[in-house]
Design a protein around this motif. Structure first.
Motif, PDB file in Angstrom:
ATOM      1  N   THR A   1      17.171   1.984 -12.381  1.00 38.01           N
ATOM      2  CA  THR A   1      17.821   1.137 -13.381  1.00 38.01           C
ATOM      3  C   THR A   1      16.913  -0.003 -13.815  1.00 38.01           C
ATOM      4  O   THR A   1      16.813  -0.308 -15.005  1.00 38.01           O
ATOM      5  CB  THR A   1      19.146   0.570 -12.834  1.00 38.01           C
ATOM      6  N   VAL A   2      16.234  -0.624 -12.859  1.00 33.12           N
ATOM      7  CA  VAL A   2      15.432  -1.799 -13.202  1.00 33.12           C
ATOM      8  C   VAL A   2      14.162  -1.383 -13.964  1.00 33.12           C
ATOM      9  O   VAL A   2      13.750  -2.061 -14.914  1.00 33.12           O
ATOM     10  CB  VAL A   2      15.154  -2.659 -11.934  1.00 33.12           C
ATOM     11  N   VAL A   3      13.560  -0.254 -13.605  1.00 29.10           N
ATOM     12  CA  VAL A   3      12.390   0.230 -14.354  1.00 29.10           C
ATOM     13  C   VAL A   3      12.812   0.603 -15.777  1.00 29.10           C
ATOM     14  O   VAL A   3      12.175   0.226 -16.756  1.00 29.10           O
ATOM     15  CB  VAL A   3      11.724   1.440 -13.649  1.00 29.10           C
ATOM     16  N   ARG A   4      13.952   1.290 -15.892  1.00 27.60           N
ATOM     17  CA  ARG A   4      14.465   1.697 -17.199  1.00 27.60           C
ATOM     18  C   ARG A   4      14.793   0.462 -18.057  1.00 27.60           C
ATOM     19  O   ARG A   4      14.505   0.431 -19.260  1.00 27.60           O
ATOM     20  CB  ARG A   4      15.717   2.556 -16.992  1.00 27.60           C
ATOM     21  N   LEU A   5      15.385  -0.546 -17.418  1.00 25.82           N
ATOM     22  CA  LEU A   5      15.728  -1.782 -18.129  1.00 25.82           C
ATOM     23  C   LEU A   5      14.483  -2.462 -18.695  1.00 25.82           C
ATOM     24  O   LEU A   5      14.447  -2.869 -19.863  1.00 25.82           O
ATOM     25  CB  LEU A   5      16.455  -2.735 -17.166  1.00 25.82           C
ATOM     26  N   PHE A   6      13.433  -2.574 -17.856  1.00 27.86           N
ATOM     27  CA  PHE A   6      12.179  -3.188 -18.326  1.00 27.86           C
ATOM     28  C   PHE A   6      11.585  -2.396 -19.494  1.00 27.86           C
ATOM     29  O   PHE A   6      11.106  -2.977 -20.456  1.00 27.86           O
ATOM     30  CB  PHE A   6      11.165  -3.298 -17.176  1.00 27.86           C
TER      31      PHE A   6
ATOM     32  N   HIS B   1       7.920   8.679 -12.261  1.00 25.91           N
ATOM     33  CA  HIS B   1       6.742   8.415 -11.434  1.00 25.91           C
ATOM     34  C   HIS B   1       6.770   7.058 -10.755  1.00 25.91           C
ATOM     35  O   HIS B   1       6.162   6.877  -9.709  1.00 25.91           O
ATOM     36  CB  HIS B   1       5.458   8.510 -12.285  1.00 25.91           C
ATOM     37  N   TYR B   2       7.423   6.087 -11.398  1.00 24.69           N
ATOM     38  CA  TYR B   2       7.284   4.700 -10.915  1.00 24.69           C
ATOM     39  C   TYR B   2       8.452   4.240 -10.051  1.00 24.69           C
ATOM     40  O   TYR B   2       8.246   3.484  -9.091  1.00 24.69           O
ATOM     41  CB  TYR B   2       7.135   3.768 -12.123  1.00 24.69           C
ATOM     42  N   ALA B   3       9.677   4.675 -10.387  1.00 27.30           N
ATOM     43  CA  ALA B   3      10.855   4.177  -9.663  1.00 27.30           C
ATOM     44  C   ALA B   3      10.759   4.409  -8.145  1.00 27.30           C
ATOM     45  O   ALA B   3      11.136   3.520  -7.368  1.00 27.30           O
ATOM     46  CB  ALA B   3      12.134   4.782 -10.241  1.00 27.30           C
ATOM     47  N   PRO B   4      10.254   5.567  -7.682  1.00 24.40           N
ATOM     48  CA  PRO B   4      10.172   5.745  -6.227  1.00 24.40           C
ATOM     49  C   PRO B   4       9.320   4.671  -5.545  1.00 24.40           C
ATOM     50  O   PRO B   4       9.629   4.242  -4.428  1.00 24.40           O
ATOM     51  CB  PRO B   4       9.527   7.140  -6.078  1.00 24.40           C
ATOM     52  N   ALA B   5       8.268   4.226  -6.231  1.00 24.04           N
ATOM     53  CA  ALA B   5       7.406   3.189  -5.658  1.00 24.04           C
ATOM     54  C   ALA B   5       8.119   1.837  -5.643  1.00 24.04           C
ATOM     55  O   ALA B   5       7.967   1.049  -4.701  1.00 24.04           O
ATOM     56  CB  ALA B   5       6.104   3.098  -6.453  1.00 24.04           C
TER      57      ALA B   5
ATOM     58  N   ALA C   1       0.815  -1.228   0.000  1.00 24.40           N
ATOM     59  CA  ALA C   1       0.000   0.000   0.000  1.00 24.40           C
ATOM     60  C   ALA C   1       0.850   1.282   0.000  1.00 24.40           C
ATOM     61  O   ALA C   1       0.506   2.228  -0.701  1.00 24.40           O
ATOM     62  CB  ALA C   1      -0.983  -0.017   1.176  1.00 24.40           C
ATOM     63  N   PRO C   2       1.975   1.326   0.757  1.00 19.53           N
ATOM     64  CA  PRO C   2       2.764   2.565   0.716  1.00 19.53           C
ATOM     65  C   PRO C   2       3.253   2.900  -0.694  1.00 19.53           C
ATOM     66  O   PRO C   2       3.313   4.073  -1.062  1.00 19.53           O
ATOM     67  CB  PRO C   2       3.949   2.247   1.644  1.00 19.53           C
ATOM     68  N   ALA C   3       3.566   1.873  -1.488  1.00 17.11           N
ATOM     69  CA  ALA C   3       4.035   2.102  -2.862  1.00 17.11           C
ATOM     70  C   ALA C   3       2.882   2.591  -3.739  1.00 17.11           C
ATOM     71  O   ALA C   3       3.066   3.439  -4.611  1.00 17.11           O
ATOM     72  CB  ALA C   3       4.650   0.833  -3.427  1.00 17.11           C
ATOM     73  N   VAL C   4       1.684   2.058  -3.516  1.00 17.96           N
ATOM     74  CA  VAL C   4       0.510   2.502  -4.274  1.00 17.96           C
ATOM     75  C   VAL C   4       0.194   3.950  -3.891  1.00 17.96           C
ATOM     76  O   VAL C   4      -0.094   4.787  -4.754  1.00 17.96           O
ATOM     77  CB  VAL C   4      -0.696   1.573  -3.999  1.00 17.96           C
ATOM     78  N   ARG C   5       0.285   4.247  -2.596  1.00 18.05           N
ATOM     79  CA  ARG C   5       0.023   5.605  -2.108  1.00 18.05           C
ATOM     80  C   ARG C   5       1.002   6.595  -2.740  1.00 18.05           C
ATOM     81  O   ARG C   5       0.625   7.688  -3.132  1.00 18.05           O
ATOM     82  CB  ARG C   5       0.164   5.625  -0.581  1.00 18.05           C
ATOM     83  N   LEU C   6       2.254   6.177  -2.857  1.00 15.87           N
ATOM     84  CA  LEU C   6       3.277   7.045  -3.435  1.00 15.87           C
ATOM     85  C   LEU C   6       2.949   7.385  -4.893  1.00 15.87           C
ATOM     86  O   LEU C   6       3.097   8.525  -5.324  1.00 15.87           O
ATOM     87  CB  LEU C   6       4.642   6.353  -3.343  1.00 15.87           C
ATOM     88  N   VAL C   7       2.496   6.378  -5.644  1.00 18.26           N
ATOM     89  CA  VAL C   7       2.167   6.615  -7.057  1.00 18.26           C
ATOM     90  C   VAL C   7       0.907   7.486  -7.181  1.00 18.26           C
ATOM     91  O   VAL C   7       0.759   8.240  -8.134  1.00 18.26           O
ATOM     92  CB  VAL C   7       2.012   5.287  -7.831  1.00 18.26           C
ATOM     93  N   MET C   8       0.009   7.398  -6.206  1.00 16.63           N
ATOM     94  CA  MET C   8      -1.192   8.249  -6.232  1.00 16.63           C
ATOM     95  C   MET C   8      -0.812   9.727  -6.280  1.00 16.63           C
ATOM     96  O   MET C   8      -1.534  10.530  -6.867  1.00 16.63           O
ATOM     97  CB  MET C   8      -2.073   7.985  -5.002  1.00 16.63           C
ATOM     98  N   GLY C   9       0.337  10.051  -5.645  1.00 20.61           N
ATOM     99  CA  GLY C   9       0.819  11.427  -5.687  1.00 20.61           C
ATOM    100  C   GLY C   9      -0.136  12.416  -5.052  1.00 20.61           C
ATOM    101  O   GLY C   9      -0.273  13.541  -5.515  1.00 20.61           O
TER     102      GLY C   9
END
Lengths: 196, 196
Positions: free
Chosen positions: B88-93, B179-183, A181-189
């Motif tokens: 790196t892993v998001v960019r790789l995918f 947007h995605y890497a931080p999650a 959930a924390p990762a989903v919350r982070l993407v919610m922005g």
């Protein structure tokens, strides 16, 4: 079509066909499923399937009709001041997908979309026109972020319920909520106001 | 191995082993398959399988036509002090899946895993036995978290490249990374030392 004009037997048959269709599309994907197979599973003549729905395509679209408005549900979740929306939505996905009956239409849709352009069209249409354009602005989430949240949730059900990779497949739902959930919350922005 | 140095008989034997391996991994999953079983099915001596591929792990990778060892690659990414591993892993995918040729074996594996129990076995075996049990501890990530990171990455390629829902499908890769890497980083649960 208005329910009032339909005789009870008609409705029952129609529902039986749709239930059979969800199972058939869920097991075999769009390309593997057939009107004949769906009719056999529903215990009716294939001609009756054609009579009610016309083509396999139309059976598919009718079978994928989700029995509630996902937009309304998401709006309620996002605007609920009592609960963290990320936790609620992860918990909701785990609950629906954890139940063999409840996940049937979604499993059918996802599985079919993987292998059939027609089915992918349906899901793409929902995500592009409804989720990104209509729901996302209403719940205050950028459209791209909405797509990435959908990625997180679809990915979770894919690995947990379809690939069934361990240890995620057998993990306690609340443990998954805690980690995910924390990762989903982070993407919610969302602004701090929405965070707990 | 350079194709030029290979005698025709060698190539045929190698291909026979890979075909047998796909069947063996498909039927028994990663744990159930064995070098001996694969050799028997291919009609060759187990020593020859070891000669061409070394370990069962390497046979699996060759059979799935993945042109590199994902364990080694992930280890390098996670231990690289110069770059953020999540980015790196998001960019790789995004790079691999953005190329029609490069994504082919992965798309085949993911797609077949959605509709075939046997193919799901292969992917489940890889994720449970290799990713969670072997790679995750080596890169300092809890196995459940590794499964959730895989969920995020699989979900992203599913929505972007298979369902092709907008605006994610057409978004600039670097915008997706932002947007995605931080999650992904959050789910990695690494110590502050690893964060940027």
């Amino acid at each position: 079509m208005a329910r009032t004009g339909r005789r009870p037997g008609t409705t029952r048959t129609r529902e039986a066909i749709l239930r059979a269709a969800r199972l058939d599309f869920g097991e075999k994907g769009y390309d593997g499923a057939s009107v004949r197979g769906i009719a056999r599973r529903a215990g009716v003549d294939p001609a009756l399937v054609h009579h009610y729905f016309g083509t396999k395509d139309r059976v598919f679209i009718a079978a994928m009709e989700i029995p509630y408005d996902p937009g309304e549900m998401l709006e309620r979740i996002m605007l609920d001041p009592e609960h963290d929306p990320a936790e609620t939505v992860v918990r909701l996905f785990l609950r629906v997908w954890g139940d063999e009956h409840d996940r049937a239409p979604f499993l059918a849709l996802l599985r079919s979309a993987m292998t059939s352009e027609r089915a992918a069209d349906v899901l793409r249409g929902f995500m592009t026109d409804i989720l990104a354009k209509r729901i996302a602005p209403r719940i205050g989430v950028e459209p791209l972020r909405a797509g990435l949240i959908a990625s997180q949730l679809f990915g979770m059900v894919l690995v947990r319920y379809i690939i069934r990779a361990e240890p995620l497949a057998s993990a306690d739902p609340e443990e998954v909520v805690t980690h995910y959930a924390p990762a989903v919350r982070l993407v919610m922005g969302l602004s701090e106001r929405k965070r707990h």
